[in-house]
Design a protein around this motif. Sequence first.
Motif, PDB file in Angstrom:
ATOM      1  N   TYR A   1       0.852  -1.188   0.000  1.00 55.23           N
ATOM      2  CA  TYR A   1       0.000   0.000   0.000  1.00 55.23           C
ATOM      3  C   TYR A   1       0.887   1.238   0.000  1.00 55.23           C
ATOM      4  O   TYR A   1       1.581   1.510   0.978  1.00 55.23           O
ATOM      5  CB  TYR A   1      -0.930   0.006   1.213  1.00 55.23           C
ATOM      6  CG  TYR A   1      -1.798   1.244   1.309  1.00 55.23           C
ATOM      7  CD1 TYR A   1      -2.753   1.525   0.336  1.00 55.23           C
ATOM      8  CD2 TYR A   1      -1.647   2.143   2.359  1.00 55.23           C
ATOM      9  CE1 TYR A   1      -3.542   2.659   0.407  1.00 55.23           C
ATOM     10  CE2 TYR A   1      -2.429   3.278   2.447  1.00 55.23           C
ATOM     11  CZ  TYR A   1      -3.375   3.536   1.467  1.00 55.23           C
ATOM     12  OH  TYR A   1      -4.154   4.670   1.539  1.00 55.23           O
TER      13      TYR A   1
ATOM     14  N   ASP B   1      -2.226  -5.167  -4.531  1.00 52.27           N
ATOM     15  CA  ASP B   1      -2.163  -3.721  -4.354  1.00 52.27           C
ATOM     16  C   ASP B   1      -3.421  -3.274  -3.617  1.00 52.27           C
ATOM     17  O   ASP B   1      -4.516  -3.285  -4.170  1.00 52.27           O
ATOM     18  CB  ASP B   1      -2.069  -3.048  -5.727  1.00 52.27           C
ATOM     19  CG  ASP B   1      -1.967  -1.533  -5.635  1.00 52.27           C
ATOM     20  OD1 ASP B   1      -2.068  -0.997  -4.517  1.00 52.27           O
ATOM     21  OD2 ASP B   1      -1.796  -0.896  -6.690  1.00 52.27           O
ATOM     22  N   ASP B   2      -3.229  -2.864  -2.370  1.00 49.68           N
ATOM     23  CA  ASP B   2      -4.354  -2.522  -1.496  1.00 49.68           C
ATOM     24  C   ASP B   2      -4.821  -1.078  -1.728  1.00 49.68           C
ATOM     25  O   ASP B   2      -4.873  -0.265  -0.805  1.00 49.68           O
ATOM     26  CB  ASP B   2      -3.939  -2.731  -0.034  1.00 49.68           C
ATOM     27  CG  ASP B   2      -5.099  -2.649   0.942  1.00 49.68           C
ATOM     28  OD1 ASP B   2      -6.247  -2.876   0.528  1.00 49.68           O
ATOM     29  OD2 ASP B   2      -4.851  -2.339   2.124  1.00 49.68           O
TER      30      ASP B   2
ATOM     31  N   SER C   1      -3.418   1.380  -3.700  1.00 50.26           N
ATOM     32  CA  SER C   1      -2.365   2.403  -3.667  1.00 50.26           C
ATOM     33  C   SER C   1      -2.686   3.565  -4.605  1.00 50.26           C
ATOM     34  O   SER C   1      -3.352   3.403  -5.634  1.00 50.26           O
ATOM     35  CB  SER C   1      -1.019   1.796  -4.071  1.00 50.26           C
ATOM     36  OG  SER C   1      -0.616   0.802  -3.156  1.00 50.26           O
TER      37      SER C   1
ATOM     38  N   ALA D   1       1.051   0.631  -9.212  1.00 51.90           N
ATOM     39  CA  ALA D   1       0.619  -0.172 -10.363  1.00 51.90           C
ATOM     40  C   ALA D   1       1.608  -0.067 -11.508  1.00 51.90           C
ATOM     41  O   ALA D   1       1.929  -1.076 -12.168  1.00 51.90           O
ATOM     42  CB  ALA D   1      -0.773   0.262 -10.805  1.00 51.90           C
TER      43      ALA D   1
ATOM     44  N   SER E   1      -0.374  -8.864 -10.760  1.00 53.94           N
ATOM     45  CA  SER E   1      -0.842  -7.949  -9.721  1.00 53.94           C
ATOM     46  C   SER E   1      -2.358  -7.892  -9.728  1.00 53.94           C
ATOM     47  O   SER E   1      -2.990  -7.931 -10.789  1.00 53.94           O
ATOM     48  CB  SER E   1      -0.260  -6.557  -9.954  1.00 53.94           C
ATOM     49  OG  SER E   1      -0.764  -5.633  -9.010  1.00 53.94           O
TER      50      SER E   1
ATOM     51  N   THR F   1      -5.362  -5.468  -7.981  1.00 52.70           N
ATOM     52  CA  THR F   1      -5.657  -4.260  -7.209  1.00 52.70           C
ATOM     53  C   THR F   1      -7.034  -4.388  -6.574  1.00 52.70           C
ATOM     54  O   THR F   1      -8.002  -4.754  -7.245  1.00 52.70           O
ATOM     55  CB  THR F   1      -5.609  -3.016  -8.108  1.00 52.70           C
ATOM     56  OG1 THR F   1      -4.301  -2.906  -8.686  1.00 52.70           O
ATOM     57  CG2 THR F   1      -5.904  -1.753  -7.303  1.00 52.70           C
TER      58      THR F   1
ATOM     59  N   HIS G   1      -8.918  -0.316  -0.874  1.00 54.18           N
ATOM     60  CA  HIS G   1      -8.140  -0.309   0.359  1.00 54.18           C
ATOM     61  C   HIS G   1      -8.964  -0.868   1.523  1.00 54.18           C
ATOM     62  O   HIS G   1      -9.991  -0.304   1.902  1.00 54.18           O
ATOM     63  CB  HIS G   1      -7.695   1.117   0.689  1.00 54.18           C
ATOM     64  CG  HIS G   1      -6.833   1.202   1.899  1.00 54.18           C
ATOM     65  ND1 HIS G   1      -5.666   0.481   2.043  1.00 54.18           N
ATOM     66  CD2 HIS G   1      -6.975   1.907   3.056  1.00 54.18           C
ATOM     67  CE1 HIS G   1      -5.125   0.745   3.204  1.00 54.18           C
ATOM     68  NE2 HIS G   1      -5.890   1.608   3.849  1.00 54.18           N
TER      69      HIS G   1
END
Length: 325
Positions: free
Chosen positions: A18, A48-49, A51, A56, A72, A74, A77
């Motif tokens: 993050y 990917d929390d 970000s 990315a 990855s 995403t 969050h």
Amino acid sequence: MTADASERIVATVVVCTYNRASSLRQALPSLVRQEFARHGSFEILVIDDGSTDGTAEVVRHLAAESPVRLRSITVPHGGVAAARNEGVHHALGEWIAFFDDDQDAEPDWLSSLLDRAVQSGADCVAGRIEVVFLGETAGASDPTILKLFGSNGSMADEDETGPGSIPTVSVGTGNALVRRVLFEKVGLFDRSLSYGEDAEWFRRARRHGAVTVFARNAVVRHLVPAERLQLSYLLPMAGRGAESRVADDFKDGGLAVVLRLCALRAAHVCLIAFPRLVAARMAGDQSASAGRACSVHFSIVYIRTAMGILARSPGRWTMRRAKSA
């Protein structure tokens, strides 16, 4: 790199992140360089929390040049526990390795974890974490500070040749390998926890009969920037660790164990930690002073949290312990 649909993935390395694009530029290449060919194929899975810092793009660039499958996902969050659960859900490997986004791995890290798993027949393997402080090094020599940042050198005393479990050492997701099927038995990470969710999961796994062993040759380095050595960062981290430990101790041992630990921690503060804190400050020893301050704060928060839980719901944890027995 993409993998053939029929390719068997032995291990998935899950990296949750993050807003740490700069850290990933060092962490991910160390994973790409893993010497794993003799075991088969592995993949790197970045969660990917949500970000907002260009993470990315960093992952996309590294994936385009990686000889290893690197993908990855995403997600909105939702915190590290939710992110790790996404990693477990999307992992293709028979084994899942957990690795933090601010670390650097030795080239034989993943192979050493799997070698130990095969040799021991264990369900989980924990590796060694070495803490490296970047820039300013105040506090770097104090064992309490090192432990806060994940240093687990004490685990090196565990039997390297036998399959004995590690019942007393807190295992975390900074350096660990887990059989994927174990999550079906134990469940996922507790999304209600914002800190210590990894230690809670491994303690829960032990209660389900999982065996954890240590691989001293599976080494990662936790790269800690100088600004994290300030007490404004260290004390809240110690406090969150204490709150998490109280909940785990209630689950593992019940009321009697927690009350005994509260008494021991109170005695430790009065007889050892606080006098050493005063002595360190008088001597101008910043390293020892920071360590003792964290030790005192941890104990105080532990006792306060335990008493608060008991005051709000005196029968809750004893009942839970009885059900889990």
